[in-house]
Design an enzyme around this catalytic site. Structure first.
Site, PDB file in Angstrom:
ATOM      1  N   GLU A  19       6.105  -5.213  -5.208  1.00  0.00           N
ATOM      2  CA  GLU A  19       5.097  -5.217  -4.596  1.00  0.00           C
ATOM      3  C   GLU A  19       4.297  -3.671  -4.610  1.00  0.00           C
ATOM      4  O   GLU A  19       3.307  -3.608  -4.647  1.00  0.00           O
ATOM      5  CB  GLU A  19       5.223  -5.749  -2.942  1.00  0.00           C
ATOM      6  N   LEU A  20       5.432  -2.767  -4.613  1.00  0.00           N
ATOM      7  CA  LEU A  20       5.008  -1.452  -4.789  1.00  0.00           C
ATOM      8  C   LEU A  20       4.219  -1.129  -5.979  1.00  0.00           C
ATOM      9  O   LEU A  20       3.257  -0.490  -5.857  1.00  0.00           O
ATOM     10  CB  LEU A  20       6.075  -0.473  -4.425  1.00  0.00           C
TER      11      LEU A  20
END
Length: 100
Positions: free
Chosen positions: A30-31
């Site tokens: 997600e980062l």
């Protein structure tokens, strides 16, 4: 897909870095997505360092280092990208809960 879509359509992302953050491949993926959206769409990214030193995130020390030992064995093709985005995101202005 729902989380990816939510990230893409957001104007702001707040990342909560905790001591176990790097142990989650989902958080790391997600980062990567968040920082891609920052580059492509100008999304605002605010890191929060929750009971973790920002330099431990930046330099992948402590629990972050331990998590990457595991990731090196299981996801060797993703490790360098994950390291890069952690370093990049930890350099953004944000909130450090370890400060008084």
């Amino acid at each position: 897909p729902a989380i990816s879509n939510a990230i893409e359509t957001s104007d702001i992302s707040i990342i909560i870095f905790s001591k176990d953050y790097a142990s989650s491949k989902w958080c790391l993926n997600e980062l990567v997505k968040i920082l891609d959206c920052k580059k492509m769409n100008g999304q605002i990214v605010i890191p929060v360092f929750y009971q973790v030193d920002p330099s431990d995130v930046r330099k992948q020390r402590g629990t972050f280092e331990k998590a990457f030992v595991h990731h090196e064995n299981n996801f060797p093709d993703k490790v360098q990208k994950w390291r890069d985005v952690l370093t990049e995101a930890s350099n953004f202005s944000g909130y450090d809960s370890t400060e008084s």
